[in-house]
Design a protein around this motif. Structure first.
Motif, PDB file in Angstrom:
ATOM      1  N   UNK A  60      68.562  76.442 -24.007  1.00  0.00           N
ATOM      2  CA  UNK A  60      69.737  77.267 -23.749  1.00  0.00           C
ATOM      3  C   UNK A  60      69.956  77.612 -22.284  1.00  0.00           C
ATOM      4  N   UNK A  61      69.109  77.099 -21.403  1.00  0.00           N
ATOM      5  CA  UNK A  61      69.295  77.367 -19.975  1.00  0.00           C
ATOM      6  C   UNK A  61      70.348  76.417 -19.400  1.00  0.00           C
ATOM      7  N   UNK A  62      70.990  76.843 -18.350  1.00  0.00           N
ATOM      8  CA  UNK A  62      71.998  76.019 -17.676  1.00  0.00           C
ATOM      9  C   UNK A  62      71.304  75.171 -16.623  1.00  0.00           C
ATOM     10  N   UNK A  63      71.520  73.868 -16.717  1.00  0.00           N
ATOM     11  CA  UNK A  63      70.899  72.916 -15.803  1.00  0.00           C
ATOM     12  C   UNK A  63      71.966  72.048 -15.138  1.00  0.00           C
ATOM     13  N   UNK A  64      71.714  71.587 -13.914  1.00  0.00           N
ATOM     14  CA  UNK A  64      72.672  70.653 -13.310  1.00  0.00           C
ATOM     15  C   UNK A  64      72.618  69.310 -14.040  1.00  0.00           C
ATOM     16  N   UNK A  65      73.786  68.674 -14.158  1.00  0.00           N
ATOM     17  CA  UNK A  65      73.838  67.368 -14.817  1.00  0.00           C
ATOM     18  C   UNK A  65      73.177  66.317 -13.941  1.00  0.00           C
ATOM     19  N   UNK A  66      72.568  65.339 -14.591  1.00  0.00           N
ATOM     20  CA  UNK A  66      71.999  64.207 -13.880  1.00  0.00           C
ATOM     21  C   UNK A  66      73.102  63.244 -13.456  1.00  0.00           C
ATOM     22  N   UNK A  67      72.785  62.354 -12.549  1.00  0.00           N
ATOM     23  CA  UNK A  67      73.760  61.406 -12.013  1.00  0.00           C
ATOM     24  C   UNK A  67      74.423  60.577 -13.095  1.00  0.00           C
ATOM     25  N   UNK A  68      73.684  60.185 -14.100  1.00  0.00           N
ATOM     26  CA  UNK A  68      74.219  59.329 -15.159  1.00  0.00           C
ATOM     27  C   UNK A  68      75.001  60.111 -16.215  1.00  0.00           C
ATOM     28  N   UNK A  69      74.935  61.429 -16.165  1.00  0.00           N
ATOM     29  CA  UNK A  69      75.636  62.272 -17.145  1.00  0.00           C
ATOM     30  C   UNK A  69      77.001  62.762 -16.654  1.00  0.00           C
ATOM     31  N   UNK A  70      77.356  62.426 -15.442  1.00  0.00           N
ATOM     32  CA  UNK A  70      78.596  62.948 -14.849  1.00  0.00           C
ATOM     33  C   UNK A  70      79.831  62.303 -15.466  1.00  0.00           C
ATOM     34  N   UNK A  71      80.832  63.136 -15.734  1.00  0.00           N
ATOM     35  CA  UNK A  71      82.125  62.648 -16.206  1.00  0.00           C
ATOM     36  C   UNK A  71      82.965  62.282 -14.979  1.00  0.00           C
ATOM     37  N   UNK A  72      84.059  61.569 -15.163  1.00  0.00           N
ATOM     38  CA  UNK A  72      84.922  61.275 -14.006  1.00  0.00           C
ATOM     39  C   UNK A  72      85.395  62.543 -13.278  1.00  0.00           C
ATOM     40  N   UNK A  73      85.689  63.612 -14.028  1.00  0.00           N
ATOM     41  CA  UNK A  73      86.110  64.863 -13.406  1.00  0.00           C
ATOM     42  C   UNK A  73      84.968  65.470 -12.578  1.00  0.00           C
ATOM     43  N   UNK A  74      83.730  65.387 -13.094  1.00  0.00           N
ATOM     44  CA  UNK A  74      82.570  65.883 -12.361  1.00  0.00           C
ATOM     45  C   UNK A  74      82.388  65.120 -11.049  1.00  0.00           C
ATOM     46  N   UNK A  75      82.580  63.808 -11.113  1.00  0.00           N
ATOM     47  CA  UNK A  75      82.425  62.980  -9.911  1.00  0.00           C
ATOM     48  C   UNK A  75      83.461  63.343  -8.858  1.00  0.00           C
ATOM     49  N   UNK A  76      84.690  63.624  -9.284  1.00  0.00           N
ATOM     50  CA  UNK A  76      85.740  64.020  -8.342  1.00  0.00           C
ATOM     51  C   UNK A  76      85.383  65.353  -7.699  1.00  0.00           C
TER      52      UNK A  76
END
Length: 165
Positions: A60-76
């Motif tokens: 239940x902790x908030x973690x930063x997404x890994x490089x391979x988990x990024x959505x196109x919006x996250x990448x922008x």
């Protein structure tokens, strides 16, 4: 926020304004306009900081997404911070770059430069008081042309404006 007495740099749509440690207020306004003209979302990143894509962990902790988990919006969102950082860094001379070299976000760079050149709130208040005094006592100097007087007056007003007054 006086402009440099000898302005040698031409304006460019592709090259950010250059800051060599002098005339910070003038550079700050030009850089703000440059970044906004490039992309308003970049200016939001400079003012508010980057959006860090996160996910919920198993516990239940908030973690930063890994490089391979990024959505196109996250990448922008991540790319906007990189673009804003690049614009700011490309507009700095070597001494100013050394001041911000450890900053990881565009907001950190902007805040570091602002603190270094405008000071903390107490220093800023002193500068505003000094400029208010210059404004109140403003008079035309002997031998000064109307154009020179206007330029001097505009510099006082612009510097007050850049400090939020």
């Amino acid at each position: 926020m006086a402009a440099p007495p000898i302005f040698q740099e031409g304006a460019s749509l592709t090259r950010p304004p250059f800051f060599n440690g002098k005339y910070y207020g003038w550079w700050k306004n030009r850089m703000m306009d440059f970044i906004i003209a490039e992309n308003y979302d970049l200016w939001n990143v400079v003012m508010d900081g980057p959006i860090i894509p996160t996910k919920l962990g198993a516990d239940g902790t908030v973690l930063p997404k890994g490089r391979l988990e990024l959505t196109p919006e996250n990448k922008i969102a991540l790319q906007n911070n990189a673009k804003a950082k690049n614009i700011l860094i490309c507009g700095l001379g070597p001494d100013e770059y050394n001041r911000i070299s450890s900053c990881s976000t565009a907001k950190e760079i902007w805040d570091t430069l602002q603190t270094a050149h405008e000071g903390m709130s107490q220093m800023k208040k002193c500068k505003i008081d000094y400029l208010n005094r210059k404004y109140e006592l403003f008079r035309m100097k002997d031998g000064e042309t109307i154009q020179e007087m206007h330029s001097r007056f505009t510099s006082i007003i612009d510097e007050m404006d850049s400090l939020g007054e």
